[in-house]
Motif scaffolding. Structure first.
Motif, short mmCIF file in Angstrom:
data_model
loop_
_atom_site.label_atom_id
_atom_site.label_comp_id
_atom_site.label_asym_id
_atom_site.label_seq_id
_atom_site.Cartn_x
_atom_site.Cartn_y
_atom_site.Cartn_z
N LEU A 127 0.68 -1.22 0.06
CA LEU A 127 -0.07 0.06 -0.04
C LEU A 127 0.95 1.26 0.05
N TYR A 128 0.53 1.86 -0.97
CA TYR A 128 1.53 3.37 -1.09
C TYR A 128 0.63 4.35 -0.73
N GLU A 129 1.47 5.69 -0.24
CA GLU A 129 0.75 6.81 0.39
C GLU A 129 -0.03 7.48 -0.78
N ASN A 130 -1.16 7.86 -0.57
CA ASN A 130 -1.90 8.55 -1.59
C ASN A 130 -2.09 7.89 -2.71
N TRP A 131 -2.06 6.66 -2.76
CA TRP A 131 -2.41 5.59 -3.92
C TRP A 131 -3.64 4.85 -3.56
N ASN A 132 -4.67 4.93 -4.56
CA ASN A 132 -6.06 4.24 -4.19
C ASN A 132 -5.80 3.06 -4.88
N ASN A 133 -4.76 2.10 -4.70
CA ASN A 133 -4.43 0.99 -5.25
C ASN A 133 -3.98 -0.10 -4.28
N VAL A 134 -4.15 -1.36 -4.53
CA VAL A 134 -3.30 -2.44 -3.72
C VAL A 134 -2.57 -3.14 -4.68
N ILE A 135 -1.11 -3.45 -4.30
CA ILE A 135 -0.32 -4.27 -5.11
C ILE A 135 -0.43 -5.63 -4.64
N ILE A 136 -0.53 -6.84 -5.20
CA ILE A 136 -0.52 -8.20 -4.65
C ILE A 136 0.51 -8.90 -5.53
N GLU A 137 1.42 -9.58 -5.12
CA GLU A 137 2.22 -10.62 -5.69
C GLU A 137 2.26 -11.83 -4.89
N ALA A 138 1.95 -13.01 -5.64
CA ALA A 138 2.24 -14.21 -5.27
C ALA A 138 3.26 -15.10 -5.63
N ILE A 139 4.08 -15.91 -5.04
CA ILE A 139 5.21 -16.52 -5.71
C ILE A 139 5.00 -18.11 -4.96
N CYS A 140 5.28 -18.91 -5.88
CA CYS A 140 5.41 -20.31 -5.09
C CYS A 140 6.71 -20.99 -5.55
N LYS A 141 7.06 -21.88 -4.81
CA LYS A 141 8.60 -22.25 -4.89
C LYS A 141 8.46 -23.84 -4.58
N ASN A 142 9.09 -24.68 -5.53
CA ASN A 142 9.18 -26.08 -5.42
C ASN A 142 10.27 -26.57 -4.22
N VAL A 143 9.87 -27.09 -3.23
CA VAL A 143 10.74 -27.29 -2.12
C VAL A 143 11.21 -28.67 -1.83
N SER A 144 10.53 -29.47 -2.95
CA SER A 144 10.51 -31.11 -2.96
C SER A 144 11.70 -31.57 -3.72
N THR A 145 11.72 -32.67 -3.86
CA THR A 145 12.78 -33.16 -4.84
C THR A 145 12.15 -33.78 -5.97
N LYS A 146 11.10 -33.57 -6.27
CA LYS A 146 10.48 -34.02 -7.62
C LYS A 146 9.82 -32.74 -8.23
N TYR A 147 9.54 -33.09 -9.66
CA TYR A 147 8.99 -32.00 -10.47
C TYR A 147 7.55 -31.83 -10.31
N PHE A 148 7.10 -30.63 -10.46
CA PHE A 148 5.82 -30.12 -10.50
C PHE A 148 5.57 -29.36 -11.75
N ASN A 149 4.39 -29.74 -12.38
CA ASN A 149 3.94 -28.71 -13.70
C ASN A 149 2.83 -27.86 -13.19
N ILE A 150 3.47 -26.51 -12.87
CA ILE A 150 2.61 -25.62 -12.30
C ILE A 150 1.77 -24.95 -13.76
N LYS A 151 0.43 -25.00 -13.82
CA LYS A 151 -0.01 -24.32 -14.88
C LYS A 151 -0.62 -22.94 -14.57
N SER A 152 -0.97 -22.56 -13.29
CA SER A 152 -1.12 -21.10 -13.13
C SER A 152 -1.27 -20.88 -11.76
N ILE A 153 -1.00 -19.50 -11.38
CA ILE A 153 -0.90 -19.06 -9.94
C ILE A 153 -2.41 -18.22 -9.80
N GLU A 154 -2.90 -18.41 -8.68
CA GLU A 154 -4.04 -17.55 -8.42
C GLU A 154 -3.56 -16.74 -7.24
N PRO A 155 -2.89 -15.45 -7.63
CA PRO A 155 -2.69 -14.58 -6.32
C PRO A 155 -3.97 -14.06 -5.44
#
Length: 211
Positions: A127-155
């Motif tokens: 949230l910024y001063e004098n800004w009528n906006n919200v900035i949202i960021e979502a990050i996911c990280k594979n912490v396993s020892t196998k592969y994942f096919n990530i089709k999309s992220i929904e923040p």
């Protein structure tokens, strides 16, 4: 702005980003959000609440025109959906002051750790001063020892079947996201039948979830 992100990097960075929104009456949503939660950050326009017990967040606009309740974050994999609101996630929160090219403000960062050691998430609200906006960021990280096919992220996952809701007073139209830079999307008026753009559909080579 020497550090400003250019169009190519912006598209590359957010190519997996997506949002699921459903219009509903927030008073009828299944509420599992604690009434004891206070806003972690706020400005003159918005207040952000995150419940570390449930992995859900609320966003309230000060004038009441825009309200999100019981929202969460999801990643859509070939094997199914992973959400930070599941019981196998624990959450650590931190807030900090920010001062960058966009101005001064506050940032809320949430680190969601998967006890199954598959996918961890990082979610941030700015949230910024004098800004009528919200900035949202979502990050996911594979912490396993196998592969994942990530089709999309929904923040922002705000759909009725998970007990979430979006209230946007007086909204009558929406600008859709085009398949790529050459397709800027279209203006869809609520109440009219929605027709997917041709020839690629909503996203070129992608499959939205929920469909």
């Amino acid at each position: 702005m020497s550090n400003a992100i250019n169009r190519r990097n912006f598209i590359k960075t957010f190519s997996l980003a997506g949002t699921s929104l459903a219009f509903s009456n927030p008073l009828t949503a299944i509420s599992n959000f604690s009434n004891d939660i206070k806003p972690q950050i706020n400005n003159e326009f918005f207040s952000i609440y995150f419940d570390d017990k449930t992995g859900r967040f609320n966003i309230y606009q000060a004038n009441g025109d825009f309200v999100i309740t019981n929202a969460t974050v999801r990643a859509n994999l070939n094997s199914g959906k992973i959400s930070i609101s599941k019981k196998n996630y624990s959450h650590n929160l931190s807030t900090k002051n920010i001062d960058d090219n966009l101005g001064k403000g506050k940032k809320l960062e949430i680190y969601s750790k998967d006890s199954n050691r598959e996918i961890d998430f990082k979610l941030s609200f700015s949230l910024y001063e004098n800004w009528n906006n919200v900035i949202i960021e979502a990050i996911c990280k594979n912490v396993s020892t196998k592969y994942f096919n990530i089709k999309s992220i929904e923040p922002i996952c705000t759909i009725e079947e998970i007990g979430s809701s979006l209230l946007w007073n007086n909204a009558s139209k929406v600008l859709t996201n085009g398949a790529m830079y050459y397709d800027a999307g279209m203006i869809h008026e609520f109440g009219n039948p929605y027709k997917e753009p041709t020839p690629y559909g909503p996203t070129k080579g992608g499959k939205l979830s929920p469909d």
